[in-house]
Design an enzyme around this catalytic site. Structure first.
Site, PDB file in Angstrom:
ATOM      1  CG  ASP A  39      -1.824   1.012   1.334  1.00 33.94           C
ATOM      2  OD1 ASP A  39      -2.076   1.671   0.317  1.00 33.94           O
ATOM      3  OD2 ASP A  39      -2.299   1.637   2.180  1.00 33.94           O
ATOM      4  CB  CYS A  40       0.963   4.195   0.750  1.00 32.74           C
ATOM      5  SG  CYS A  40       1.169   5.782   0.905  1.00 32.74           S
TER       6      CYS A  40
END
Length: 274
Positions: free
Chosen positions: A146-147
């Site tokens: 994520d991210c």
């Protein structure tokens, strides 16, 4: 009646005594399996094994979003770091690993890496972290982030030739690590799953659960979490925010984003020393 025990009987009693601990362990294990299968708050021993890297200065929601989804799905989760000391996150809430690198799954079903730009940069420059991510990622059935966690995957050589995404401010760095940037909230390419910034981790978790356990399980998890976002503003992406707001934000991020670029370029040189 003789108050004695012959040798055959004595040997039988000794065998029973020797076997008693094993019988007790079997009974204990059986009881634990029954309790686990019937208690919806405990992990399912047959569910996927998830190795979730954590690290100092990570963004807490990057971890907590998918962690919540996986927990509701009753998956088996390890929070992994070099040691088990509490690690500071972006919001001042510390999170401690429950598993060290040495203790972690050798062949997890899923390797997951969260984001948090300054912590991400430190991980990209840490050979122990990159070696761990590379080794587990090579053996995992599924690799996810994520991210800015996708930059760590890329630095470990796990996104070469894959479509991927990251936080919008640094997603343009992915091609330096051999990935093709795709501007979507969640990107799947074969067994690689990457998500955009922060809150996209919840979407990532639901997509993974649907892929591994089926759509109905993922729908159930979404309902349990009451995940039905209604943001007060349509401002969560550069396209929604518009060029003026994006330019203002980039101006505030110049130093951080430059550090990310330097770390990414260094990682590219290590991946392609020629």
């Amino acid at each position: 009646m003789k108050n004695t025990i012959d040798r055959r009987a004595l040997m039988g009693l000794a065998a029973l005594a020797a076997a008693a601990p094993a019988f007790a362990q079997d009974a204990s294990d059986a009881h634990r399996r029954v309790m686990t299968s019937s208690d919806p708050t405990l992990p399912d021993p047959n569910a996927p094994k998830v190795a979730m890297l954590i690290y100092p200065k990570m963004v807490a929601i990057d971890l907590i979003g998918p962690l919540s989804v996986f927990t509701v799905a009753r998956w088996n989760i390890q929070l992994i770091w070099k040691d088990k000391a509490p690690l500071a996150t972006d919001v001042g809430v510390s999170i401690a690993a429950n598993t060290t690198f040495a203790e972690s799954y050798a062949d997890p079903d899923i390797l997951f890496v969260p984001g948090g730009l300054m912590g991400t940069i430190a991980c990209m420059q840490d050979p122990a972290v990159i070696d761990f991510v590379a080794s587990r990622g090579a053996r995992a059935k599924w690799v996810a982030s994520d991210c800015t966690g996708s930059l760590i995957l890329g630095a470990a050589g796990l996104l070469e030739g894959y479509d991927a995404t990251s936080h919008w401010a640094v997603a343009d760095l992915l091609p330096l690590l051999g990935a093709r940037h795709v501007d979507k909230r969640v990107v799947r390419d074969r067994n690689r799953f990457t998500a955009g910034g922060a809150t996209a981790g919840i979407d990532l978790g639901l997509v993974l659960v649907a892929a591994l356990d089926g759509e109905e399980t993922s729908r159930r998890d979404q309902l349990i979490l009451e995940y039905a976002p209604e943001p007060p503003f349509h401002n969560g992406t550069p396209a929604e925010a518009g060029p003026e707001r994006v330019a203002a934000m980039r101006k505030r991020r110049v130093w951080m984003d430059q550090q990310a670029r330097l770390a990414t370029e260094a990682a590219r040189r290590k991946l392609n020393p020629g």
